[in-house]
Structure formats: structure tokens, C-alpha cells
Design a protein around this motif. Sequence first.
Motif, PDB file in Angstrom:
ATOM      1  N   ILE A  80      -1.002   3.767  22.420  1.00 48.50           N
ATOM      2  CA  ILE A  80      -1.224   5.004  21.663  1.00 48.50           C
ATOM      3  C   ILE A  80      -2.031   4.712  20.410  1.00 48.50           C
ATOM      4  O   ILE A  80      -2.989   5.428  20.082  1.00 48.50           O
ATOM      5  CB  ILE A  80       0.126   5.659  21.308  1.00 48.50           C
ATOM      6  CG1 ILE A  80       0.815   6.158  22.579  1.00 48.50           C
ATOM      7  CG2 ILE A  80      -0.071   6.807  20.316  1.00 48.50           C
ATOM      8  CD1 ILE A  80       2.238   6.636  22.355  1.00 48.50           C
ATOM      9  N   LEU A  81      -1.662   3.643  19.711  1.00 47.90           N
ATOM     10  CA  LEU A  81      -2.369   3.295  18.482  1.00 47.90           C
ATOM     11  C   LEU A  81      -3.836   2.963  18.744  1.00 47.90           C
ATOM     12  O   LEU A  81      -4.708   3.198  17.903  1.00 47.90           O
ATOM     13  CB  LEU A  81      -1.690   2.096  17.808  1.00 47.90           C
ATOM     14  CG  LEU A  81      -0.258   2.300  17.316  1.00 47.90           C
ATOM     15  CD1 LEU A  81       0.299   1.005  16.744  1.00 47.90           C
ATOM     16  CD2 LEU A  81      -0.198   3.407  16.271  1.00 47.90           C
ATOM     17  N   LEU A  82      -4.115   2.415  19.932  1.00 51.62           N
ATOM     18  CA  LEU A  82      -5.479   2.023  20.270  1.00 51.62           C
ATOM     19  C   LEU A  82      -6.333   3.192  20.748  1.00 51.62           C
ATOM     20  O   LEU A  82      -7.509   2.997  21.073  1.00 51.62           O
ATOM     21  CB  LEU A  82      -5.451   0.930  21.335  1.00 51.62           C
ATOM     22  CG  LEU A  82      -4.967  -0.440  20.844  1.00 51.62           C
ATOM     23  CD1 LEU A  82      -4.612  -1.345  22.012  1.00 51.62           C
ATOM     24  CD2 LEU A  82      -6.035  -1.092  19.970  1.00 51.62           C
ATOM     25  N   GLY A  83      -5.757   4.394  20.812  1.00 44.33           N
ATOM     26  CA  GLY A  83      -6.568   5.555  21.124  1.00 44.33           C
ATOM     27  C   GLY A  83      -6.253   6.242  22.425  1.00 44.33           C
ATOM     28  O   GLY A  83      -7.081   6.996  22.943  1.00 44.33           O
ATOM     29  N   LEU A  84      -5.040   6.026  22.971  1.00 48.14           N
ATOM     30  CA  LEU A  84      -4.676   6.645  24.242  1.00 48.14           C
ATOM     31  C   LEU A  84      -4.777   8.170  24.167  1.00 48.14           C
ATOM     32  O   LEU A  84      -5.156   8.827  25.127  1.00 48.14           O
ATOM     33  CB  LEU A  84      -3.254   6.225  24.633  1.00 48.14           C
ATOM     34  CG  LEU A  84      -2.716   6.758  25.965  1.00 48.14           C
ATOM     35  CD1 LEU A  84      -3.540   6.196  27.127  1.00 48.14           C
ATOM     36  CD2 LEU A  84      -1.246   6.393  26.143  1.00 48.14           C
ATOM     37  N   ARG A  85      -4.448   8.740  23.024  1.00 47.22           N
ATOM     38  CA  ARG A  85      -4.487  10.204  22.855  1.00 47.22           C
ATOM     39  C   ARG A  85      -5.778  10.678  22.183  1.00 47.22           C
ATOM     40  O   ARG A  85      -5.859  11.797  21.690  1.00 47.22           O
ATOM     41  CB  ARG A  85      -3.282  10.662  22.035  1.00 47.22           C
ATOM     42  CG  ARG A  85      -1.941  10.389  22.709  1.00 47.22           C
ATOM     43  CD  ARG A  85      -0.790  10.722  21.782  1.00 47.22           C
ATOM     44  NE  ARG A  85       0.498  10.496  22.415  1.00 47.22           N
ATOM     45  CZ  ARG A  85       1.665  10.502  21.762  1.00 47.22           C
ATOM     46  NH1 ARG A  85       1.682  10.730  20.460  1.00 47.22           N
ATOM     47  NH2 ARG A  85       2.797  10.283  22.394  1.00 47.22           N
ATOM     48  N   GLY A  86      -6.765   9.815  22.132  1.00 42.31           N
ATOM     49  CA  GLY A  86      -8.039  10.196  21.542  1.00 42.31           C
ATOM     50  C   GLY A  86      -8.137   9.941  20.053  1.00 42.31           C
ATOM     51  O   GLY A  86      -9.174  10.211  19.440  1.00 42.31           O
ATOM     52  N   ILE A  87      -7.074   9.435  19.437  1.00 45.52           N
ATOM     53  CA  ILE A  87      -7.082   9.118  18.007  1.00 45.52           C
ATOM     54  C   ILE A  87      -6.865   7.623  17.849  1.00 45.52           C
ATOM     55  O   ILE A  87      -5.911   7.068  18.390  1.00 45.52           O
ATOM     56  CB  ILE A  87      -5.964   9.876  17.254  1.00 45.52           C
ATOM     57  CG1 ILE A  87      -6.110  11.380  17.454  1.00 45.52           C
ATOM     58  CG2 ILE A  87      -5.985   9.525  15.771  1.00 45.52           C
ATOM     59  CD1 ILE A  87      -4.941  12.180  16.901  1.00 45.52           C
ATOM     60  N   GLN A  88      -7.722   6.965  17.103  1.00 50.11           N
ATOM     61  CA  GLN A  88      -7.558   5.541  16.844  1.00 50.11           C
ATOM     62  C   GLN A  88      -6.825   5.357  15.524  1.00 50.11           C
ATOM     63  O   GLN A  88      -7.236   5.897  14.486  1.00 50.11           O
ATOM     64  CB  GLN A  88      -8.908   4.839  16.814  1.00 50.11           C
ATOM     65  CG  GLN A  88      -9.535   4.685  18.188  1.00 50.11           C
ATOM     66  CD  GLN A  88     -10.695   3.711  18.178  1.00 50.11           C
ATOM     67  OE1 GLN A  88     -11.283   3.432  17.144  1.00 50.11           O
ATOM     68  NE2 GLN A  88     -11.014   3.173  19.340  1.00 50.11           N
ATOM     69  N   VAL A 129       2.067   4.454  10.972  1.00 46.12           N
ATOM     70  CA  VAL A 129       0.700   3.972  11.086  1.00 46.12           C
ATOM     71  C   VAL A 129      -0.245   5.165  11.011  1.00 46.12           C
ATOM     72  O   VAL A 129      -0.160   6.093  11.823  1.00 46.12           O
ATOM     73  CB  VAL A 129       0.482   3.204  12.407  1.00 46.12           C
ATOM     74  CG1 VAL A 129      -0.908   2.573  12.430  1.00 46.12           C
ATOM     75  CG2 VAL A 129       1.555   2.136  12.590  1.00 46.12           C
ATOM     76  N   LEU A 130      -1.155   5.131  10.039  1.00 44.11           N
ATOM     77  CA  LEU A 130      -2.085   6.224   9.828  1.00 44.11           C
ATOM     78  C   LEU A 130      -3.369   5.993  10.617  1.00 44.11           C
ATOM     79  O   LEU A 130      -3.529   4.964  11.284  1.00 44.11           O
ATOM     80  CB  LEU A 130      -2.375   6.359   8.329  1.00 44.11           C
ATOM     81  CG  LEU A 130      -1.120   6.491   7.439  1.00 44.11           C
ATOM     82  CD1 LEU A 130      -1.509   6.554   5.975  1.00 44.11           C
ATOM     83  CD2 LEU A 130      -0.296   7.704   7.841  1.00 44.11           C
ATOM     84  N   VAL A 131      -4.273   6.952  10.551  1.00 50.84           N
ATOM     85  CA  VAL A 131      -5.514   6.831  11.308  1.00 50.84           C
ATOM     86  C   VAL A 131      -6.311   5.636  10.800  1.00 50.84           C
ATOM     87  O   VAL A 131      -6.099   5.138   9.691  1.00 50.84           O
ATOM     88  CB  VAL A 131      -6.356   8.121  11.218  1.00 50.84           C
ATOM     89  CG1 VAL A 131      -5.642   9.267  11.884  1.00 50.84           C
ATOM     90  CG2 VAL A 131      -6.702   8.444   9.767  1.00 50.84           C
TER      91      VAL A 131
END
Length: 697
Positions: free
Chosen positions: A639-647, A680-682
Amino acid sequence: MQDNLKFFFNPDSVAVIGASSNPNKLSYGILNNLKQYGYQGNIYPINPHANRILDLHCYQDIASVPGAVDLAVIILPAETIPDVLIACGEKRIKACIIISGGFRELGENGKQRELRLHDIAQQYEIRVIGPNCVGNINVTSGLNTTFIKGMPTRGGIGFVSQSGAVCGGVVDHVVNEGIGFSHLLSLGNEMDVTETDMIEYLADDPHTRVIAVYVESIREGERFLKIASSVTVKKPIILLKAGKGESGARAVSSHTGSLAGSHIAYSTAFKQAGVIEVNSLRSLLQTAMAFDFQPLPQNNKAVIFTNAGGPAALLSDSLDAHGLRLASLDDVVQLKLKEKLNAAAQTMNPIDMLGGATEDEYAYAMQVVRESSEAGSLLPVLVPQALVNPLAVAESIWKEAAEGKKTTLVCLMGQQSIREAKRTLHQHHIPVFDYPEDIGLALGSMRRYREHLKERKEDADQKPETKPLAAVAWFEKNRTKKQFGEADLRPFLELYGVQNAAGVTTQDQKEAVNAANRLGYPVVLKIISEEILHKSDAGGIRLNIQDDEMLLSAYSDLISTVRKNVPHATVQGVMVEKMIDQGEEIIVGMKRDANFGPMLMMGMGGIYVEAFKDVSFRIAPLAEDEIRKMITETAAGKILLGLRGIQYDIDAVVAVVKAISRISIDFPEVKEIEVNPLKVLVKGRGALALDSRMILI
């Protein structure tokens, strides 16, 4: 005294102390094994009541033996062995194998007797295997100090076992199978020589290509991790750990402590060192055999050749489960296969040549794929049929495999009709599996080891960093305390670069209102009490407070709820903290394992960490690339690596994990430490500790 280990493997002379002329005695079996398998050194039976045993001259005691003795094998009543070991020391023998039981395994009296042996061995600088073991075998030289019946074929597997019975069972299982060994080493109680010592020795043994290990426990876990990490760069270690159950209730003070059970520590150490852990004795032998017989696969693609669809389907599933896949065969390859295979044969992968497939068809299909496909592994499967000659098929398989460098593993289903075919393939270093699903595990292990070698960097050792002087001063100031909640721990974490969410400690409602206005609404209220580490369990948190009126009400409710739920707790105050809505919550923690040292954890955080158990473990200290690998192993990391489109800010997570790692190394007194949740923020905005706790030993 590591050099003394060589006498266990290649002694010029062996004394059997307690040798018997009675064929029903274990010591007779040891003497007989020493004689019959080609050992070329001098053999000295020690028995004051016999003149000759097995045509060997007997000596009254070890002192009577002329000249030097390299190795003594002792099989006598336990109470007599301390004096015998002293006599060996006076004889300047540097290696002893104590076969006899009656020591630590029998309770306190036996433990004290074993401690006495240990002291004697230390005094005379004697290396000791055992007590309570079955001895060792060097298959290459013919040295056999065991009472096990039979001798394995020469090969490249160095087998180390804490259990003598497992050693005996393995020998009996493989003696007619053609699976080859360089050594079989039974360690028993491990009073002195351990599995780590043997692994270190076998790493440089020219006859050993793969090390197979059976353990029930590992002493000196940190040393094991260091040695195993260096050995797996040279040759693979396959390991079976028994006793994986977590028995007994444990009182734990953190989520990390709850999740980091004893077997998790073992599995983490094995994984980090590149050790391949298996779950059965069958898998241990099969995987070791595959490593010994075959080269590592050059890629993750495999082709199955079969005369039966069901086994091929099972094998396909097994490959998929272990990170492998079926190679695609293009039209050109399939057309070429159709030229000589049965017209009804399936030429996609798996290649199903139907029940009556002949040895020529197996050879032809393997040749076409070997010459035309990029697949790294060839996997023939044979189910015996009335019209098929298994031995002829086996001959065609090994001859074709010898023409190339692709990894070849074979499944011969059945037993009675394939025995000769199985032995033939083993003689030509083609491993045979009884069941198709077993191949995936062995080949997957070979794949993982190939990747381990590729990823391993020689400069991975961590150079110790200097402790922050302010952290040392903080620790000295607070040394009398045993546990720390967030309010106490915040300044210590900041000394290691861990940023906390903005917060203020308050003593009453007025201070809380003032703090909230300085921080800016919305805010969070948290109880501060040394007796309460899990605030949510005690009802000690109020979230999303929007204004002064809401804060006053929440403050009163918070205090009354905590006093009702935990009446014995002393309340030191209330933390007013800025509410952080954005970001993802993870946990970063450490539990100090009694055997392997500081074990770090990272994964999904917040109140659901124990429900989902989405966590990854490593043992400190860690290099940055290992921390990043640790993160990617979890769903939270994906998720943190961008699974939902947000890094999100992975660099900030790495920094926090590294900080916890450094704290665990800098201060061995820390038993558990945890940041949960870490928000963890963007990407580029960092990460904030929303709660934390620490327990000292």
C-alpha cells in the motif's frame, strides 16, 4: 579450538573406550563399523578384560596405547566417563565422541555430571561431540564411529543432526536409494560441539556441496546467524527445525512481543541468513539431493513432460505455489514436437505424450525443448504402465539431460516397478521424487537460493554507529524505570530522528484547553499512566475533538472511564496531541529474542495488528536494502508503495526502522520497543509516531 574439529573427520587413529567382544553390544557395532568400511587409520579397542576383539589387539586403558591417539570414542556407564575424559586429556587426545547417555537429558543429576565433563574438556582443550549421540561418519574416508547399520553412498550432502535416531533412520532410508553423503554427524546433547561448529567446518570441506541440518534448538543464535550468513554464500544450507509449537501462555507488553514467538525468531534468522527451511524430513532429504545432483535453475520457467494428466496438474500447482511457472512453447516448438509424438499428444506445456509414451518419445521431447526453449528446468513425470519400460525411460532421461545444462528433476510415481529406474537416475545425478507435488518445493528452494546469491553483497556487514551522547544521558537519567509510555519516550525517539506528532502533556482541563488551542483543533486526548501501556484497551483515548466544549466533556469522560476500567492505575496526566487524519498506519517494533537478539518487526499497524498479523521480521542490525525488502513483504508495504495509486514516504519508514534497529544495538537493556501506530504521510512528507512504548529487561 576450531582446528581440533579436523580430528573428528580425518583422524590417523581412533580408540574405542569400552569396546566389547559381545556382538549384541553397541560398542561392538562401533568397532565393526570402523573396520569394515575402509578406514585406513589405526584402531585401538580399550577393554581391560579382553585380549583381542575383531582381530584387533586390546589395551587395558587409554594410557597403555602406544603413540598418539587423535580421536577417542567413549561408550561406558555415565558415572565413569569424567575420569575417562581426564585420562584422555592426559594422553593429549584433542577430540572425543561420547556415545553414552545419562547426562542432561535425565534431569538435574545428569546435568551436573555433564557440567563436570564440560569443565574437564575445557581444562584439557578437548573438543567433545555428545554426550548421548550415535557418533559420526565420514563417507569419503570410510570412518564410521557409529553403531548404525549400513553405509550411505558417497556424495555431496553433509548431514548434521542433533538426533541420533534421525541419523540412523536417514541411513537406513537412503542406503539403497543412491542418495550420496559426504558426512553424517550426530551431535546429541551438544555439550561442546554444536551444529554451528559443524556448519562452519563443512563450509570448507571439498567433498560437501550442500549442508543438511536437523535441529531441535540452536544455542548461540547470534553466532549461528553470523556463521550461516557467511556459509550460504559458499554453499546451500537446508534445515529442518523440530518443535515449532508455541506452548504456554505468555504475558506480553507489546504487539511485537505477542507476535514474535520463538519459532518466528528461528524462521527469521534462517531467512535472513539465506538458510532454506523445510517442514519435513522427506523434504530435507529431497531438497538436499536436488542441490547435490543438479545445477541451480537459470530462471523460473519449467517444462513438464508426462504420460499422465493428473500428476502433471499436481506438479503445475506445486510450481505455482513455489514461485515458478510453466514456460510457453511457441508454435515452432510445438510443430516440431508433433513430428514424432503421438498424433493425439498435447504439445503445449505440460507436454502430455499419453499413457503409452516410450523412452524415445521422452528423449525426443526433451531434446526439442532443450534446444529450442528458454526454460531453465526440465521435469519428466512417469506413471508406470503395462506397455512402458521404466528403466528404458530412465536411461533416455539421464542421457538427454547430460547433453545440456538445464536443471532436471524427475517424478517416478509408484514403488515396485520403478526401483531400478530410480537407482539408475540417482547414479547419474538425476534426483527422483515419488510424488509430483514434492518437486515444486525442491525446485522453489533452488530458485530462492539462486536469488539469495544474486542479492547477497559482500559489504553487507554493518559498521556500528556511535551512540548519540544525548541518548546515553537520557538513558542514564531514566535507568531506574522498567517501562515507558509515549509521554516518557517521545524525547528519546527524537534523539534517533523519529518524529512524533505534535503533543503536550497536561495536568488538568484548563491546561488541556490551552494546549489544544496552541496545537489547533482537531486534537486527540490520551491517558498518561505508567500502569497503562495499551491505552485503547483501557478506554484511555478520545479522537477527533473539534472544540473547547467537546474537549472538556471528553476529558472528564476519559478520566472516569480509565478509573473505572483500571482502578489501580495512577494517572500522571493527559496528552493532548494534534489529530493526524491523512496517511497510512503501520507498526515498527523490536523484541529481544533470548537466542538471536533484537528482532525487528514492521507491518500493518493500529489496533488491528494482531488480528491481521500482516508483519515482517528481521534481526538487527540491518542494512538499508534489507529494510526495504522487509517492507515489500507486507500488504502494508505494498500500500505504501502505491497499491492504491498514492505513493507514501517509504524513506521515512526506512529511517524509523533503522532508528529502532540502532536503539536495539546501542542499548541491550531494551527488551521491547514499539511505535504503533506510525502514521506514514505521502511521499516527501515524512512519518509521525502517534504512540510508542518501551520495556527494559
